[in-house]
Design a protein around this motif. Structure first.
Motif, PDB file in Angstrom:
ATOM      1  N   ALA A  93      10.298  16.095  23.786  1.00 40.48           N
ATOM      2  CA  ALA A  93      10.102  16.004  22.554  1.00 40.48           C
ATOM      3  C   ALA A  93       9.285  16.952  21.750  1.00 40.48           C
ATOM      4  O   ALA A  93       8.470  17.377  22.501  1.00 40.48           O
ATOM      5  CB  ALA A  93       9.222  14.483  22.063  1.00 40.48           C
ATOM      6  N   TRP A  94       9.671  17.610  20.566  1.00 42.39           N
ATOM      7  CA  TRP A  94       8.786  18.718  19.896  1.00 42.39           C
ATOM      8  C   TRP A  94       7.334  18.413  19.977  1.00 42.39           C
ATOM      9  O   TRP A  94       6.565  19.295  20.356  1.00 42.39           O
ATOM     10  CB  TRP A  94       9.398  18.591  18.284  1.00 42.39           C
ATOM     11  CG  TRP A  94       8.312  19.411  17.647  1.00 42.39           C
ATOM     12  CD1 TRP A  94       8.325  20.826  17.698  1.00 42.39           C
ATOM     13  CD2 TRP A  94       7.227  18.993  16.850  1.00 42.39           C
ATOM     14  NE1 TRP A  94       7.279  21.156  16.979  1.00 42.39           N
ATOM     15  CE2 TRP A  94       6.609  20.315  16.245  1.00 42.39           C
ATOM     16  CE3 TRP A  94       6.823  17.676  16.519  1.00 42.39           C
ATOM     17  CZ2 TRP A  94       5.442  20.008  15.558  1.00 42.39           C
ATOM     18  CZ3 TRP A  94       5.756  17.684  15.410  1.00 42.39           C
ATOM     19  CH2 TRP A  94       5.209  18.828  15.158  1.00 42.39           C
ATOM     20  N   GLY A  95       6.985  17.064  19.870  1.00 43.20           N
ATOM     21  CA  GLY A  95       5.449  16.592  19.656  1.00 43.20           C
ATOM     22  C   GLY A  95       4.739  17.000  20.891  1.00 43.20           C
ATOM     23  O   GLY A  95       3.444  17.513  20.961  1.00 43.20           O
ATOM     24  N   SER A  96       5.560  16.756  21.828  1.00 44.88           N
ATOM     25  CA  SER A  96       5.014  16.843  23.400  1.00 44.88           C
ATOM     26  C   SER A  96       4.947  18.352  23.782  1.00 44.88           C
ATOM     27  O   SER A  96       3.613  18.734  24.086  1.00 44.88           O
ATOM     28  CB  SER A  96       5.850  16.284  24.373  1.00 44.88           C
ATOM     29  OG  SER A  96       5.910  14.884  24.096  1.00 44.88           O
ATOM     30  N   LEU A  97       5.831  19.164  23.327  1.00 48.06           N
ATOM     31  CA  LEU A  97       5.601  20.711  23.325  1.00 48.06           C
ATOM     32  C   LEU A  97       4.572  21.164  22.682  1.00 48.06           C
ATOM     33  O   LEU A  97       3.961  21.959  23.051  1.00 48.06           O
ATOM     34  CB  LEU A  97       6.804  21.326  23.074  1.00 48.06           C
ATOM     35  CG  LEU A  97       8.293  20.873  24.051  1.00 48.06           C
ATOM     36  CD1 LEU A  97       9.573  21.659  23.332  1.00 48.06           C
ATOM     37  CD2 LEU A  97       8.033  21.560  25.560  1.00 48.06           C
ATOM     38  N   ASP A  98       4.386  20.793  21.435  1.00 50.59           N
ATOM     39  CA  ASP A  98       3.512  21.268  20.593  1.00 50.59           C
ATOM     40  C   ASP A  98       2.008  21.006  21.036  1.00 50.59           C
ATOM     41  O   ASP A  98       1.041  21.993  21.022  1.00 50.59           O
ATOM     42  CB  ASP A  98       3.618  20.628  19.300  1.00 50.59           C
ATOM     43  CG  ASP A  98       2.625  21.201  18.120  1.00 50.59           C
ATOM     44  OD1 ASP A  98       2.401  22.426  18.000  1.00 50.59           O
ATOM     45  OD2 ASP A  98       1.950  20.534  17.503  1.00 50.59           O
ATOM     46  N   ALA A  99       1.884  19.812  21.796  1.00 56.70           N
ATOM     47  CA  ALA A  99       0.709  19.370  22.105  1.00 56.70           C
ATOM     48  C   ALA A  99       0.283  20.036  23.384  1.00 56.70           C
ATOM     49  O   ALA A  99      -0.836  20.650  23.593  1.00 56.70           O
ATOM     50  CB  ALA A  99       0.450  17.914  22.309  1.00 56.70           C
ATOM     51  N   LEU A 100       1.321  20.375  24.181  1.00 61.12           N
ATOM     52  CA  LEU A 100       1.043  20.949  25.522  1.00 61.12           C
ATOM     53  C   LEU A 100       0.691  22.615  25.218  1.00 61.12           C
ATOM     54  O   LEU A 100      -0.402  22.986  25.920  1.00 61.12           O
ATOM     55  CB  LEU A 100       2.607  21.178  26.415  1.00 61.12           C
ATOM     56  CG  LEU A 100       2.541  21.989  27.459  1.00 61.12           C
ATOM     57  CD1 LEU A 100       1.742  21.522  28.586  1.00 61.12           C
ATOM     58  CD2 LEU A 100       4.155  22.215  27.551  1.00 61.12           C
ATOM     59  N   ILE A 101       1.289  23.162  24.175  1.00 60.41           N
ATOM     60  CA  ILE A 101       1.007  24.423  24.066  1.00 60.41           C
ATOM     61  C   ILE A 101      -0.536  24.813  23.612  1.00 60.41           C
ATOM     62  O   ILE A 101      -1.249  25.630  23.538  1.00 60.41           O
ATOM     63  CB  ILE A 101       2.050  25.108  22.907  1.00 60.41           C
ATOM     64  CG1 ILE A 101       3.517  25.298  23.576  1.00 60.41           C
ATOM     65  CG2 ILE A 101       1.512  26.417  22.209  1.00 60.41           C
ATOM     66  CD1 ILE A 101       3.508  26.197  24.765  1.00 60.41           C
ATOM     67  N   GLY A 102      -0.959  23.698  22.658  1.00 60.74           N
ATOM     68  CA  GLY A 102      -2.233  23.444  22.139  1.00 60.74           C
ATOM     69  C   GLY A 102      -3.226  23.670  23.288  1.00 60.74           C
ATOM     70  O   GLY A 102      -4.337  24.299  23.403  1.00 60.74           O
TER      71      GLY A 102
END
Length: 163
Positions: A93-102
């Motif tokens: 999910a986009w939100g998971s990738l976004d949090a991972l990159i953060g």
């Protein structure tokens, strides 16, 4: 400095011996990314990795995703709650990738990487994440409203935080 003494003393306290959920996840993500780089041919070094390595890592993680993302040819494309199963792939999910990159962005700098050379903060990564977000929104028939960058809301945040 005294701050060094404080950091050394922290692990003896009960709160410091159990890292926060965020810190645990950040360490786990950093270790996983390191393992991914070592598995590449040829193996890549953590401090010499590029945004290309980060993009490969995010694509690699898709195979472990749990979010159904309908392809454009699917009869359920654009439907938030399809009535039947389909063969479309599961993705991160986009939100998971976004949090991972953060988390990885923070970990990179905590491990001595320079903010100026941080591959997790590159424009290529931001573009990729935006494209994933838009594609997943269209595939599920969900629209994301862009937040206003200026206006009363932003000013209100600043005035409340300074008082």
């Amino acid at each position: 400095m005294d701050s060094g003494k404080d950091l050394a003393a922290e692990p003896s306290s009960a709160a410091a011996s159990a890292p926060s959920r965020y810190e645990s996840q950040k360490r786990r993500d950093w270790n996983t990314f390191g393992q991914f780089l070592r598995s590449q041919q040829p193996p890549a070094d953590l401090h010499r990795c590029t945004s290309g390595h980060v993009l490969e890592f995010m694509r690699y993680l898709d195979q472990f995703g749990k979010t159904k993302v309908h392809l454009q040819g699917c009869v359920f494309y654009g439907q938030p709650e399809p009535p039947a199963p389909c063969t479309c792939p599961l993705r991160q999910a986009w939100g998971s990738l976004d949090a991972l990159i953060g988390r990885l962005r923070a970990a990179y700098e905590e491990h001595g990487g320079s903010p100026e050379t941080n591959p997790f903060a590159s424009g290529e990564i931001r573009v990729y994440l935006r494209e994933v977000k838009e594609f997943q929104a269209k595939a599920r028939g969900v629209s994301f409203k862009k937040k206003k960058k200026s206006g009363a809301g932003k000013n209100d945040d600043h005035s409340t935080s300074s008082s």
